[in-house]
Design a protein around this motif. Structure first.
Motif, short mmCIF file in Angstrom:
data_model
loop_
_atom_site.label_atom_id
_atom_site.label_comp_id
_atom_site.label_asym_id
_atom_site.label_seq_id
_atom_site.Cartn_x
_atom_site.Cartn_y
_atom_site.Cartn_z
N PRO A 512 33.01 41.48 57.48
CA PRO A 512 31.69 40.85 57.36
C PRO A 512 31.02 41.08 56.00
O PRO A 512 30.09 40.35 55.66
CB PRO A 512 30.89 41.51 58.48
CG PRO A 512 31.58 42.80 58.73
CD PRO A 512 33.03 42.58 58.45
N GLU A 513 31.49 42.06 55.24
CA GLU A 513 30.88 42.32 53.94
C GLU A 513 31.62 41.61 52.83
O GLU A 513 32.80 41.28 52.95
CB GLU A 513 30.83 43.83 53.66
CG GLU A 513 32.18 44.51 53.57
CD GLU A 513 32.69 45.01 54.91
OE1 GLU A 513 33.72 45.73 54.92
OE2 GLU A 513 32.05 44.71 55.94
N LEU A 514 30.90 41.37 51.72
CA LEU A 514 31.51 40.73 50.57
C LEU A 514 32.59 41.61 49.96
O LEU A 514 32.48 42.84 49.98
CB LEU A 514 30.44 40.44 49.51
CG LEU A 514 29.46 39.30 49.81
CD1 LEU A 514 28.31 39.34 48.80
CD2 LEU A 514 30.17 37.96 49.74
N PRO A 515 33.62 41.03 49.39
CA PRO A 515 34.63 41.84 48.69
C PRO A 515 33.99 42.54 47.49
O PRO A 515 32.97 42.09 46.94
CB PRO A 515 35.65 40.80 48.24
CG PRO A 515 35.45 39.63 49.13
CD PRO A 515 34.00 39.60 49.46
N GLU A 516 34.62 43.66 47.09
CA GLU A 516 34.07 44.41 45.97
C GLU A 516 34.13 43.61 44.67
O GLU A 516 33.22 43.71 43.84
CB GLU A 516 34.85 45.72 45.80
CG GLU A 516 34.66 46.70 46.95
CD GLU A 516 35.40 48.00 46.70
OE1 GLU A 516 35.99 48.14 45.59
OE2 GLU A 516 35.41 48.85 47.60
N LYS A 517 35.16 42.83 44.50
CA LYS A 517 35.29 42.07 43.27
C LYS A 517 34.27 40.94 43.25
O LYS A 517 34.19 40.13 44.16
CB LYS A 517 36.71 41.50 43.16
CG LYS A 517 36.99 40.81 41.83
CD LYS A 517 38.44 40.36 41.74
CE LYS A 517 38.74 39.70 40.40
NZ LYS A 517 40.15 39.26 40.31
N ARG A 518 33.46 40.91 42.20
CA ARG A 518 32.39 39.93 42.10
C ARG A 518 32.94 38.54 41.85
O ARG A 518 33.92 38.36 41.13
CB ARG A 518 31.43 40.33 40.98
CG ARG A 518 30.15 39.48 40.94
CD ARG A 518 29.20 40.03 39.89
NE ARG A 518 29.66 39.73 38.54
CZ ARG A 518 29.36 38.59 37.90
NH1 ARG A 518 28.64 37.66 38.50
NH2 ARG A 518 29.80 38.40 36.67
N GLY A 571 43.89 32.03 29.58
CA GLY A 571 42.83 31.13 29.14
C GLY A 571 41.68 31.01 30.12
O GLY A 571 40.77 30.19 29.91
N MET A 572 41.69 31.81 31.18
CA MET A 572 40.61 31.77 32.18
C MET A 572 39.85 33.09 32.08
O MET A 572 40.38 34.15 32.41
CB MET A 572 41.18 31.56 33.58
CG MET A 572 42.03 30.31 33.70
SD MET A 572 42.85 30.10 35.31
CE MET A 572 41.48 29.54 36.31
N TRP A 573 38.61 33.05 31.57
CA TRP A 573 37.83 34.26 31.32
C TRP A 573 36.80 34.47 32.42
O TRP A 573 36.34 33.53 33.07
CB TRP A 573 37.12 34.15 29.97
CG TRP A 573 38.07 34.15 28.81
CD1 TRP A 573 38.67 35.22 28.22
CD2 TRP A 573 38.57 33.00 28.12
NE1 TRP A 573 39.50 34.83 27.21
CE2 TRP A 573 39.46 33.47 27.11
CE3 TRP A 573 38.37 31.62 28.23
CZ2 TRP A 573 40.12 32.62 26.23
CZ3 TRP A 573 39.03 30.77 27.36
CH2 TRP A 573 39.89 31.27 26.38
N GLY A 574 36.39 35.71 32.56
CA GLY A 574 35.31 36.03 33.49
C GLY A 574 35.76 36.04 34.94
O GLY A 574 36.94 35.97 35.26
N GLU A 575 34.76 36.12 35.81
CA GLU A 575 35.02 36.17 37.24
C GLU A 575 35.44 34.81 37.77
O GLU A 575 34.99 33.77 37.29
CB GLU A 575 33.78 36.64 38.00
CG GLU A 575 33.37 38.08 37.72
CD GLU A 575 32.64 38.21 36.39
OE1 GLU A 575 32.25 37.18 35.80
OE2 GLU A 575 32.48 39.35 35.93
N GLY A 576 36.30 34.84 38.76
CA GLY A 576 36.71 33.61 39.38
C GLY A 576 35.67 33.09 40.35
O GLY A 576 34.68 33.77 40.65
N PRO A 577 35.88 31.87 40.88
CA PRO A 577 34.94 31.32 41.86
C PRO A 577 35.02 32.06 43.19
O PRO A 577 35.89 32.91 43.40
CB PRO A 577 35.38 29.87 41.99
CG PRO A 577 36.82 29.87 41.61
CD PRO A 577 36.98 30.95 40.58
N ARG A 578 34.12 31.72 44.09
CA ARG A 578 34.10 32.37 45.41
C ARG A 578 35.34 31.98 46.20
O ARG A 578 35.99 30.95 45.93
CB ARG A 578 32.85 31.95 46.16
CG ARG A 578 32.77 30.45 46.42
CD ARG A 578 31.38 30.01 46.82
NE ARG A 578 31.28 28.56 46.94
CZ ARG A 578 30.20 27.87 46.68
NH1 ARG A 578 29.10 28.49 46.24
NH2 ARG A 578 30.17 26.56 46.86
#
Length: 614
Positions: A512-518, A571-578
């Motif tokens: 039920p909780e969000l994953p740690e990875k943002r 070539g994909m930077w930052g956090e991924g989508p949900r």
């Protein structure tokens, strides 16, 4: 009072005029010669009338032998296999002889492959009431042509009245050339290890290079979308898929398999297996050796130590049938028999299977209905748990034959001009354990349903609906249930492309909780309402689970539908989508379903069952 009436033809009148008596001559004094001649005139008329009646009856019933067409293999003495044009011409000629045979096209189905080749099928209505419906699929691998040519003969035999039980109790749809791209791409270089007609045979895959017998879940081809539309339109009780082996040297004329399907109804699967055991025993008693599909498992010295069947994946035609509580039959003729023999073996096995289904139609109908009821009951009670894996289990000890053939300089078995194998042949007789059944493992609770990100709606919704799965708006989800997020624990990406896809296998669990990875995007209430909601408590709920749960081995995640969200590359930077898939209420999913809701589930499933029986 006259006992007979004769047609007064011109010939009859002439005879009477010539043989009339002179006026006043008594009947007893008429010359015998004249009476004989008069009798000949009468006999002539009777004979002509009788022949006319016989000819009219024969023409009306379509039973004159010369009116039945021959298949291409018959007319060329097995030197050619049929093309699409050959099949169309032959089947159309049969349809002219018996109009009950009609071209068939499912509603909302594509009419051609992506290359423009026609997807041709024919439907033969039964003469009796409430028949079973059976779909026969051939040439899905267009190098395995014997089924394509055999099913044409089967239809003719049924139309000729040779199989009255089948004609009365089975309604058929047949697709002789399912891989329409490959049907006309004949080449003697294809499948050279088996005896083939001189025309050659087609390739295994379609023009995209995709194996159509690995496409049932992802439905990437027009062929598969045609078949899924056939499921919705024709609603078959049983699906028969015709193949040939790929080099197994076991000596069985035909091997066969029921729908080995991960997560299918166990009781219906047992019934499906019993069908084939009874057919096997009957054919074996007639001198036609058959057994469960598989091959020898070899030890380090390449000696047979067991017999093992093949995959349990739902993406295969005969296995997929069990996902919808239908019977599935895989037929594999022995590749090393002559082409003529392989066609004949197919004919025998198909007809034997149809005979069994006709004789046991009430049992088939009952078993399918009970499987539907069991699924509805599981949802109503909150006991929906489905397996993610399976393992083969020993079924029996069985007597096998391992065949070895003399080879030519290319390592191919020697054969004569007719395709029969020659030279030394060693047969080793073995009693081995047979592993042709499965035990399901790694059971997990199913949620009430899944939410699919709206971003993927245009890609995912058509596939789900093609499978007959009800798709709702996210706003229709049960609002009092907990939203669950997928917590990944392990993954693997295939090193090479499989069916044009670098497949993705995920392990993990719902929490039920969000994953740690943002994630770069959060799920807001508006996003939940705009998502697709796919409830599990529907007739196709089991199939929905295996398409949408990220851990399922044939899921849309596995087949790359969501790879842009799950996989970050160069070539994909930052956090991924949900995460694009959420679960709604996982632990004991149906516990919180109201009594009214549970009753609705059962009612909906039973309505589907009643619709099928109509």
């Amino acid at each position: 009072m006259k006992k007979y009436e004769f047609e007064k033809t011109d010939e009859f009148e002439i005879c009477l005029q010539k043989e009339q008596n002179p006026p006043g001559q008594p009947l007893s004094k008429r010359p015998k010669r004249r009476l004989a001649r008069l009798w000949l005139c009468l006999e002539f008329t009777m004979r002509n009338s009788f022949c006319h009646i016989v000819l009219c009856l024969a023409a009306a019933t379509g039973l004159m032998a010369q009116s039945w067409p021959k298949t291409i293999v018959e007319s060329t003495n097995y030197q050619r296999t049929s093309t699409i044009a050959d099949i169309r011409a032959y089947m159309d000629e049969l349809a002219r002889a018996v109009p009950a045979l009609r071209p068939y096209h499912p509603q909302n189905a594509p009419r051609t492959t992506e290359t423009g080749k026609p997807l041709l099928a024919w439907r033969l209505a039964a003469t009796g009431k409430n028949p079973l419906r059976v779909y026969v699929n051939a040439n899905i691998h267009s190098g395995e042509v014997e089924g394509k040519d055999a099913i044409q003969v089967v239809i003719r035999e049924i139309l000729q009245g040779k199989r009255p039980d089948i004609r009365q109790n089975i309604e058929l749809v047949v697709c002789p050339a399912y891989n329409a791209d490959g049907t006309d791409a004949l080449n003697p270089a294809n499948r050279p290890y088996q005896p083939n007609p001189k025309s050659g045979v087609g390739p295994r895959e379609n023009a995209f290079g995709l194996d159509l017998n690995r496409d049932m879940m992802k439905a990437a081809t027009g062929n598969t979308r045609w078949m899924l539309a056939m499921y919705r339109d024709f609603d078959p009780d049983c699906v028969i898929d015709l193949h040939a082996t790929n080099g197994s040297r076991h000596g069985f004329h035909v091997t066969h398999a029921p729908a080995h399907c991960l997560g299918g109804d166990d009781t219906l699967a047992d019934f499906n297996r019993r069908l084939l055991i009874e057919i096997r025993e009957k054919l074996n008693s007639k001198g036609m050796p058959t057994y469960d599909y598989g091959n020898f498992h070899l030890d380090e010295n390449r000696q047979p130590v067991a017999w093992e069947t093949e995959t349990i994946r739902q993406n295969m035609v005969s296995n997929y049938a069990m996902m919808e509580n239908r019977l599935g039959v895989l037929v594999e003729t022995f590749a090393f028999r002559s082409y003529r023999d392989r066609v004949a073996d197919n004919i025998v096995f198909i007809l034997e299977t149809l005979d069994w289904l006709a004789e046991n139609r009430e049992a088939v109908r009952r078993e399918r209905k009970q499987a539907d009821e069991r699924w509805a009951g599981l949802c109503a009670k909150g006991n929906v748990e489905l397996p993610l894996k399976g393992k083969m289990v020993e079924t029996e000890m069985y007597n096998f034959e391992a065949h070895e053939y003399a080879l030519d300089e290319q390592g191919r078995p020697l054969r004569d001009e007719y395709g029969n194998y020659t030279g030394e042949k060693k047969i080793t007789r073995l009693t081995l354990p047979s592993f042709v059944a499965f035990e399901w493992t790694d059971h997990v609770p199913a949620p009430l349903g899944y939410l699919v990100d709206r971003v993927f709606a245009d890609k995912v919704r058509p596939v789900l609906e093609a499978h007959g799965i009800k798709v709702l708006s996210g706003a229709q989800r049960p609002k009092d249930e907990t939203i669950m997020y997928f917590h990944e624990t392990d993954r693997s990406i295939s090193k090479g492309a499989y069916q044009g896809v670098f497949t993705l296998t995920l392990n993990g669990e719902w929490k039920p909780e969000l994953p740690e990875k943002r994630a770069a995007y959060l799920w807001e209430t508006e996003d939940l309402d705009n998502a697709l909601y796919v409830p599990i408590n529907q007739p196709m709920g089991r199939l929905a689970f295996y398409l949408l749960d990220p851990r399922a081995p044939d899921s849309l995640v596995f087949w790359g539908f969501f790879t842009s969200s799950f996989v970050r590359g160069q070539g994909m930077w930052g956090e991924g989508p949900r995460c694009p898939i959420l679960a709604v209420g996982v632990k004991n999913a149906c516990d919180t379903v109201s009594v009214a809701s549970a009753a609705s589930v059962v009612s909906e499933t039973m309505n589907a069952i009643n619709d099928r029986e109509e």
